[in-house]
Design a protein around this motif. Structure first.
Motif, mmCIF file in Angstrom:
data_model
loop_
_atom_site.group_PDB
_atom_site.id
_atom_site.type_symbol
_atom_site.label_atom_id
_atom_site.label_comp_id
_atom_site.label_asym_id
_atom_site.label_seq_id
_atom_site.Cartn_x
_atom_site.Cartn_y
_atom_site.Cartn_z
ATOM 1 N N ASP A 1 -2.793 3.128 27.635
ATOM 2 C CA ASP A 1 -2.575 2.548 26.311
ATOM 3 C C ASP A 1 -1.819 1.229 26.385
ATOM 4 O OD1 ASP A 1 -3.913 4.629 25.157
ATOM 5 O OD2 ASP A 1 -2.128 5.742 24.566
ATOM 6 N N THR A 2 -0.858 1.134 27.313
ATOM 7 C CA THR A 2 -0.117 -0.121 27.445
ATOM 8 C C THR A 2 -1.048 -1.257 27.843
ATOM 9 O OG1 THR A 2 1.885 1.092 28.078
ATOM 10 C CG2 THR A 2 1.799 -1.256 28.616
ATOM 11 N N VAL A 3 -1.923 -0.987 28.799
ATOM 12 C CA VAL A 3 -2.882 -2.003 29.232
ATOM 13 C C VAL A 3 -3.846 -2.353 28.103
ATOM 14 C CG1 VAL A 3 -4.796 -2.442 30.812
ATOM 15 C CG2 VAL A 3 -2.710 -1.367 31.657
ATOM 16 N N ARG A 4 -4.187 -1.350 27.293
ATOM 17 C CA ARG A 4 -5.153 -1.569 26.215
ATOM 18 C C ARG A 4 -4.517 -2.255 25.012
ATOM 19 N NH1 ARG A 4 -7.861 3.746 23.875
ATOM 20 N NH2 ARG A 4 -8.763 3.778 25.963
ATOM 21 N N PHE A 5 -3.287 -1.844 24.648
ATOM 22 C CA PHE A 5 -2.673 -2.342 23.416
ATOM 23 C C PHE A 5 -2.432 -3.841 23.440
ATOM 24 C CE2 PHE A 5 -0.452 1.947 22.628
ATOM 25 C CZ PHE A 5 -1.583 2.402 21.994
ATOM 26 N N ILE A 6 -1.769 -4.283 24.506
ATOM 27 C CA ILE A 6 -1.258 -5.650 24.496
ATOM 28 C C ILE A 6 -2.370 -6.673 24.292
ATOM 29 C CG2 ILE A 6 -0.103 -7.390 25.922
ATOM 30 C CD1 ILE A 6 1.721 -5.204 26.938
ATOM 31 N N PRO A 7 -3.513 -6.603 24.990
ATOM 32 C CA PRO A 7 -4.564 -7.585 24.696
ATOM 33 C C PRO A 7 -5.084 -7.504 23.263
ATOM 34 C CG PRO A 7 -4.988 -6.490 26.795
ATOM 35 C CD PRO A 7 -3.881 -5.743 26.134
ATOM 36 N N ILE A 8 -5.204 -6.274 22.728
ATOM 37 C CA ILE A 8 -5.716 -6.135 21.365
ATOM 38 C C ILE A 8 -4.715 -6.678 20.355
ATOM 39 C CG2 ILE A 8 -6.474 -4.489 19.609
ATOM 40 C CD1 ILE A 8 -7.502 -2.709 21.819
ATOM 41 N N VAL A 9 -3.431 -6.343 20.541
ATOM 42 C CA VAL A 9 -2.401 -6.869 19.640
ATOM 43 C C VAL A 9 -2.366 -8.386 19.714
ATOM 44 C CG1 VAL A 9 0.070 -6.968 19.191
ATOM 45 C CG2 VAL A 9 -1.005 -4.784 19.710
ATOM 46 N N LEU A 10 -2.441 -8.918 20.929
ATOM 47 C CA LEU A 10 -2.461 -10.377 21.088
ATOM 48 C C LEU A 10 -3.642 -10.990 20.345
ATOM 49 C CD1 LEU A 10 -1.525 -10.808 24.868
ATOM 50 C CD2 LEU A 10 -0.175 -11.518 22.903
ATOM 51 N N ALA A 37 6.803 -2.629 23.410
ATOM 52 C CA ALA A 37 6.145 -3.918 23.663
ATOM 53 C C ALA A 37 5.175 -4.294 22.539
ATOM 54 C CB ALA A 37 5.447 -3.899 25.018
ATOM 55 N N PRO A 38 4.190 -3.432 22.178
ATOM 56 C CA PRO A 38 3.308 -3.807 21.077
ATOM 57 C C PRO A 38 4.045 -3.962 19.759
ATOM 58 C CG PRO A 38 2.874 -1.547 21.787
ATOM 59 C CD PRO A 38 3.760 -2.163 22.807
#
Length: 755
Positions: A205-214, A264-265
């Motif tokens: 989820d950490t790897v997935r969230f950050i690009p999507i949030v960005l 982070a997100p």
């Protein structure tokens, strides 16, 4: 100043990649919690109760030569894996057998030279079925399904990061390979697999969230400011802030867990707010003809206090979580509050300087109307419509919000607390499927332990004590459908007596002395220390429990306490423990902590607002519009059947701290507008100008927040998805409260001129 800020931030951010994953169950509660302390003492005495269960199923009996050979091969392969301490299956099981020369002795159920003999294997299967102690643990009643119990080695300091995900991964890989070759199906379950998949979910989820949030934040900023620089600057600020906070987590010796993985997100969402308000004000001033340096100074001067106060109230919302007894929640509160402070310092310390020095960052905004308030934006049709609705129909707005508020209260009455980690995984996921299969074919996959302690100067191995323990075990299984099996040293002592004398019943004290040779209890190559302490004053009852909710477990533990109070075991005390009990303890603390943290956040935040505006009335104005989103969010949880758990319990305090930010900006701007236009009659024009100027930035930040929280809906971890949904609802309702309900309240109860 800019260089110093960047240097300090870079030093902390450098530590971020070294942060570890923390999923230890005892870390959910403070070390001094009595249940945690007792659980740790239990593990020090008896060892861990957490085993990986590898269940194998196929056509025919597990004691057919081909299937037994596959089981033996897998047992040996798992024993050789790094990180595995011990492996037990019917292939290496030691069982009690009669010995004419003395007491019964342990011998292999299937000697190595008999593994290919169909007749010998069939006889061994019938012996095992008759023995009964392994049924439900190692073999099913019909001898078709068998399981391998795998005890993991304690992790070294270097292996703590992500433990036991790597070991469970090796077990799954080896089991799948050999099961496929043997034509059998395999299911890998047990508490360590839940922990392992939690680690996997956090990483995934950490790897997935950050690009999507960005992507969401970048798209929103680009649509508003139409400049790549205005997109890159906020993202750089919040990205650096998130890295700094993760670095702080590492430097303080903590790890990222299922709760702090949201930091982070979350910072990517809330950290943009100050930068957006600075950019919006800067654009208006440059559009009015101010030089860039002067416009940057004016933006800093105008927004320093509002941004400071919004950062303080956001931090207070997070810091209120420190009163929770659930350790991950406290850590989330502390580090998120630090993140809010870092975001403020980076925004006010770096953004104005970059705006003044780099023209490409942000273009000028529209030229304001002549005679308007400095830094103002001309009211458009939307702002005028909202202001008119609030002034002309304030009671309609407040009445409608009141109906929504009552519906939210009704939904809140349906809320339930649930901390069953197994429920957090998809129904078709390997953990859920393994648990269901093991429960159906063998016995419950969830362990629960009971420690029986004798009084001073007595032993748990006395005849009366052994009889009491056996009766308690029968009560557990017979009276509670959630308990499938319960086993202790008493079962082996009874079996030893039957084999030696041919008589049922418990052994005499003399027998017990002779039976202390049972050094391979449970078929393990170790002494009695796993089930009986060296003083012979405490023994362990290991039970298997079906998957149940924390509410059902709480009811079971309540019945247990009532039974032991009404019918105490003579000379003995009984105490339940294990990871299941810890999870139940967490469920109790979730509710208690939620009430305490939200009450503290409420008092702190609205106290700050009353002090800010030097007016109790203005503080009261802000309460209802910001209480509304919390009630609606929890009402939605109740109506949708979303449970209150470690993650969703934080929504109230977090949402309150974030939602009040827009209220502060709107009320602060309204004060400036009213002070600059003392001759205006009524409040409609003041509200229209306020909503046009600050309201636009509030809408922008709220849209970004809702979009960022909505990205959590793609998480593989259910509580994270639920947190994203409820937080999105809360922020959306908070925006409606600020641009509709708050103006309506101001229209009905207008502030005095000095306010």
């Amino acid at each position: 100043m800019v260089l110093v800020t960047l240097a300090l931030s870079a030093v902390l951010a450098w530590q971020a990649p070294r942060v570890r994953i923390d999923n230890d169950v005892e870390n959910l509660l403070p070390p001094d919690d009595p249940e945690v302390a007792y659980y740790q003492a239990f593990r020090d005495t008896f060892g861990t109760e957490e085993l990986v269960l590898v269940a194998l199923d196929g056509p025919g009996s597990a004691f057919e030569p081909a299937r037994f050979a596959a089981l033996a091969a897998l047992t040996e392969a798992l024993s050789a894996l790094r990180g595995v301490e011990q492996v037990i299956s019917v292939a290496n099981l030691q069982t009690l057998v009669p010995d004419p020369a003395g007491p019964p002795r342990f011998a292999p159920l299937v000697p190595p030279d008999a593994r290919t003999d169909p007749e010998a294997l069939g006889h061994a299967g019938e012996r095992l079925r008759a023995w009964g102690l392994a049924t439900g643990y190692l073999i099913s009643e019909d001898l078709r399904t068998t399981s391998i119990l795998v005890r993991l080695s304690p992790p070294t300091r270097e292996e703590r990061d992500g433990y036991p995900a790597e070991v469970v991964g090796r077990i799954r890989s080896e089991a799948a390979r050999l099961a496929l070759a043997a034509g059998t199906t395999v299911h890998v379950g047990g508490t360590p697999t839940v922990k392992a998949d939690l680690v996997g979910a956090i990483r995934k989820d950490t790897v997935r969230f950050i690009p999507i949030v960005l992507a969401v934040v970048a798209a929103s900023l680009l649509a508003i400011f139409r400049r790549p620089g205005a997109v890159l600057l906020p993202l750089a600020i919040v990205g650096l802030a998130a890295a700094v906070v993760v670095g702080l987590i590492h430097l303080t010796g903590r790890g990222v867990n299922t709760v702090t993985s949201l930091i982070a997100p979350l910072l990517f969402a809330i950290g943009v707010s100050d930068v957006v308000h600075l950019l919006a004000h800067f654009r208006r001033r440059v559009g009015a003809g101010d030089p860039r340096a002067e416009a940057a100074r004016d933006a800093t001067s105008a927004l320093l206090v509002p941004c400071l106060l919004t950062s303080i109230t956001t931090a207070f919302g997070f810091l209120s979580l420190l009163v929770s007894d659930v350790r991950p929640v406290r850590e989330f509160g502390a580090f998120s509050a630090a993140g809010a402070g870092v975001c403020f310092l980076l925004a006010l310390g770096l953004v104005p300087a970059l705006l003044a020095l780099v023209p490409a960052v942000c273009r000028a905004g529209p030229v304001p109307e002549a005679g308007s308030t400095p830094g103002a934006r001309a009211p458009g049709p939307v702002a005028r419509s909202l202001a008119r609705l609030a002034v002309v129909h304030p009671w309609w707005v407040l009445g409608t919000s009141g109906v929504v508020f009552l519906a939210g209260l009704a939904g809140m009455s349906r809320l339930e607390v649930e901390t069953n980690f197994l429920r957090y995984f998809p129904h078709d996921g390997p953990v859920r499927r393994a648990s269901e299969f093991i429960t159906e074919r063998l016995s419950g996959a969830a362990p629960i332990e009971f420690v029986v302690t004798a009084g001073p100067g007595t032993s748990v191995l006395g005849p009366a004590q052994l009889e009491a323990v056996e009766g308690f075990q029968r009560w557990l299984v017979d009276e509670h459908p959630e308990i499938d099996r319960a086993i202790s040293v008493v079962d082996f002592l009874r079996e030893a007596r039957r084999l030696e004398s041919g008589q049922p019943g418990l052994p005499t004290p003399e027998d017990v002395v002779r039976y202390r040779f049972l050094a391979h209890l449970y078929g393990m190559d170790e002494g009695l220390e796993r089930v009986l302490d060296e003083t012979r004053q405490r023994l362990r009852i290991s039970a298997r429990m079906r998957p149940i909710s924390s509410r059902q477990l709480r009811e079971f533990l309540g019945r247990l306490r009532a039974h032991l109070e009404a019918q105490p075991l003579p000379g003995l005390s009984v105490r339940p423990t294990g990871s299941s009990v810890i999870f139940n303890r967490v469920a109790d603390h979730v509710v208690e902590g939620q009430i305490r943290s939200f009450s503290l956040a409420f008092v702190l935040i609205f106290g700050v607002m009353a002090l800010l505006f030097r007016s109790v009335r203005m503080g009261l104005h802000s309460i209802y519009p910001n209480l509304l989103p919390i009630v609606v969010a929890f009402g939605v949880m109740g109506w949708l059947g979303v449970h209150l758990n470690i993650t969703t319990a934080m929504v109230a305090s977090i949402s309150l701290g974030i939602a009040v930010d827009d209220t502060i900006h709107i009320l602060s701007r309204l004060r400036v507008v009213r002070a600059s236009t003392p001759g205006r009659a009524g409040i409609e024009e003041d509200l229209a100008e306020t909503l046009a100027s600050t309201g636009a930035a509030c809408v922008t930040t709220s849209v970004i927040l809702v979009g960022a929280f909505a990205t959590l809906l793609v998480a593989s971890f259910l509580p994270t998805r639920e947190f994203g949904l409820i937080a999105s609802v809360a922020i959306a309702v908070a925006l409606a409260g600020d641009v509709l309900v708050l103006p309506a309240a101001l229209a009905v109860f207008p502030p005095r001129a000095r306010e």
